[in-house]
Design an enzyme around this catalytic site. Structure first.
Site, PDB file in Angstrom:
ATOM      1  N   GLU A   3       0.846  -1.205   0.000  1.00 12.67           N
ATOM      2  CA  GLU A   3       0.000   0.000   0.000  1.00 12.67           C
ATOM      3  C   GLU A   3       0.881   1.255   0.000  1.00 12.67           C
ATOM      4  OE1 GLU A   3      -3.220  -0.251   2.861  1.00 12.67           O
ATOM      5  OE2 GLU A   3      -4.002  -2.056   1.892  1.00 12.67           O
ATOM      6  N   GLU A   5      -4.852  -8.743  -0.487  1.00 14.42           N
ATOM      7  CA  GLU A   5      -5.598  -8.415   0.739  1.00 14.42           C
ATOM      8  C   GLU A   5      -7.062  -8.274   0.362  1.00 14.42           C
ATOM      9  OE1 GLU A   5      -4.365  -5.380   3.520  1.00 14.42           O
ATOM     10  OE2 GLU A   5      -2.249  -5.814   3.126  1.00 14.42           O
TER      11      GLU A   5
HETATM   12  O1  AHR Z   1      -5.076  -6.149   6.953  1.00 12.84           O
HETATM   13  C1  AHR Z   1      -4.993  -5.009   7.728  1.00 12.84           C
HETATM   14  C2  AHR Z   1      -4.341  -3.843   6.983  1.00 12.84           C
HETATM   15  O2  AHR Z   1      -5.141  -3.470   5.906  1.00 12.84           O
HETATM   16  C3  AHR Z   1      -3.000  -4.100   6.344  1.00 12.84           C
HETATM   17  O3  AHR Z   1      -1.937  -3.983   7.229  1.00 12.84           O
HETATM   18  C4  AHR Z   1      -2.927  -3.035   5.302  1.00 12.84           C
HETATM   19  O4  AHR Z   1      -2.119  -3.397   4.217  1.00 12.84           O
HETATM   20  C5  AHR Z   1      -4.378  -2.811   4.923  1.00 12.84           C
HETATM   21  O5  AHR Z   1      -4.698  -1.488   4.892  1.00 12.84           O
END
Ligand code: AHR
Length: 531
Positions: free
Chosen positions: A205, A336
């Site tokens: 991110e 994610e």
């Molecule tokens: O999964 C929780 C968080 O969500 C992670 O650390 C991040 O990459 C995302 O914003």
């Protein structure tokens, strides 16, 4: 609605016939028989097993407590890694685990977590509740964990607050020959042979917690990491070569996708990437405020509607990637995803603790089906997160452990790992609640390496069973056996005291004149092997 490997279509149904049967209820939309046509001889891609990947971040009790209890713990463990969790995960055939973050990854310094206990540095986990991280679980412990569960490493390197040199040295520590200084240091810490690192994430991110970099700035950094973070493990060649995952889309935002793919199209010989990430959570609004327990049909329908947007997101980013990479060499890695709800009352909000209900099981199955329909581009995903955090597989509390409804979906879908998808067409029907209308049924099919045909079916309707006639082209089936996951309510959960409230049970189907007759209970996921 069109599917990449099949399309939903309207079919004329035998409602009149139903009316003639003794005791049959009047035909209505709820009673309609839905037709599913399966086309085994039509071409379709393989569903990469890495689509079933996991994510384990240093966050809350995702690692400490959930995986690592320490060698002296009364909780049964092997070299500090809890055995009940390992045994449960082995049944999922976890293809890869992404570690150490997440946002944590861009503040992680690998040297804090190697060597004798006295050398480990205690650090502050600034992203997640300010918890102290003893760094007892570091690189060698992660690799031991990966080995114990029979998985592969997906290591996310620190682009935000680290340097290419630090990341390159970490990769050398993990993969270099024992004759090198880096290899000797690894050997001195107990592991002479180079580790396998199947995936490396080039930051996390970077448009947000990873440094809020402009796309162009990230691209310039990413090229350095793609060039210099080398895997030296001589055994990792050909299809086993390490794959590099660049930071891509933040939900629907396309700037990073355009910038990274344009750079990739114009790349010179000295660097490459094999995948581009997409992060997208199901929360129906931000910050996450919807409850993970004790909710009703309003929240059920809303969150399922929200999660189905994954299909459009992937289509949007894939279309951009197709412009730069029509041969689909660069995979889309949804590394994610999952449901993100309000923190459970009484928990540290920085620990992202939530319950996991039957709704999450359906949500997981619907996403896995979406990934299957995009299997030509989506070749890896990582649900967030594996243990005790967000949409977890497993929840622990000291010595106690419980398997969540989402865990069971991953176990039921194991036959789909690396299976050849089989195109399907089906009439999805409709499930309506208030102003929300969703498809009532979802389905995918695949043939595993033994030639066995598998069906996965979701019935979203919480009140009515779905009757499906499955017609297999060219091979009339005589029966099907498998499992179904459902429960009394959409918000049913497993707890430490009632761990089997949402657990799979056997489901069978026999063949009639119209093919297999499948009766899918309300709010259920079924996976069946066809004979
Ligand atoms: O999964 C929780 C968080 O969500 C992670 O650390 C991040 O990459 C995302 O914003």
């Amino acid at each position: 609605m069109k599917h990449r490997i099949g399309s939903r279509r309207a079919v004329l149904l035998c409602a009149g016939l139903l009316l003639t049967l003794p005791g049959a209820r009047p035909a209505s939309a709820d009673d309609a028989v839905l037709e599913l046509r399966v086309h085994p001889s039509r071409p379709a891609p393989t569903l990469d097993r890495n689509v079933f990947g996991q994510f384990a971040e240093h966050l809350g009790t995702g690692i400490y407590g959930g995986v690592w209890v320490g060698k002296d713990s009364p909780i049964p463990n092997v070299r500090g890694i809890r055995s009940d969790v390992v045994n449960a995960l082995r049944a999922l055939h976890v293809p890869n685990v992404r570690w150490p973050g997440g946002c944590f990854g861009d503040e992680y310094h690998w040297r804090d977590g190697i060597g004798p206990a006295a050398h480990r540095r205690v650090t502050v986990n600034a992203n997640w509740g300010g918890a102290l991280d003893p760094n007892s679980f570091g690189t060698d412990e992660f690799m031991d964990f990966i080995d114990q569960i029979g998985s592969n490493a997906y290591v996310s390197v620190n682009v935000g607050s680290g340097t290419p040199a630090e990341a390159a040295a970490w990769m050398a520590y993990m993969t270099a020959d024992p004759a090198t200084s880096a290899g000797q240091e690894r050997a001195a810490n107990g592991h002479r042979a180079p580790y396998r690192v199947q995936f490396v994430g080039l930051g996390n991110e970077s448009w947000g917690c990873g440094g809020a970099m402009t796309p162009d700035y990230y691209v310039s950094q990413m090229k350095l990491y793609a060039r210099f973070v080398r895997n030296y493990n001589a055994a990792q060649t050909g299809s086993d070569a390490m794959r590099r995952v660049a930071v891509g889309a933040d939900g629907a935002k396309t700037e990073y996708v355009e910038a990274v793919m344009k750079a990739w199209q114009e790349k010179v010989w000295s660097w490459d990437i094999e995948a581009l990430s997409l992060h997208s959570y199901t929360s129906a609004g931000w910050p996450p405020a919807h409850p993970s327990e004790k909710f009703g049909e309003d929240e059920y329908a809303l969150l399922l509607k929200d999660t189905l947007a994954m299909d459009g997101l992937i289509a949007r980013h894939s279309a951009i990637m197709d412009r730069y990479d029509p041969q689909k060499k660069v995979a889309l890695a949804v590394d994610e995803w999952g449901a993100w709800y309000a923190p459970l009352a009484g928990t540290n909000p920085g620990f992202l603790v939530q319950q996991n209900s039957l709704r999450d099981a359906l949500l997981a199955a619907l996403n896995l089906d979406i990934f299957a329909r995009h299997a030509d581009r989506v070749r890896m995903t990582n649900i967030a997160q594996m243990i005790n955090v967000l949409q977890a597989m497993i929840m622990t509390d000291h010595e106690k452990m419980v398997l969540t409804p989402t865990y069971y979906i991953y176990r039921m879908y194991v036959p789909f790992q690396d299976a050849r998808l089989v195109p399907v067409e089906f009439e999805a029907g409709r499930y309506s609640h208030g102003s929300i209308t969703l498809p009532r049924v979802d389905a995918i099919a695949a043939r595993d390496s033994h030639g066995t045909l598998w069906l996965a079916l979701v019935n979203l309707d919480p009140d009515h069973p779905a009757h499906v006639h499955a017609i297999i082209d060219g091979a009339p089936p005589h029966s099907a056996q498998g499992q179904v996951l459902t429960a009394a309510a959409v918000d049913s959960v497993n707890t430490f005291t009632a761990p089997e409230t949402v657990a799979p049970r056997a489901l069978g189907a026999t063949a009639g004149a119209h093919g297999l007759i499948l009766d899918l209970p309300p709010k259920s996921v079924s996976v069946l092997q066809v004979q």
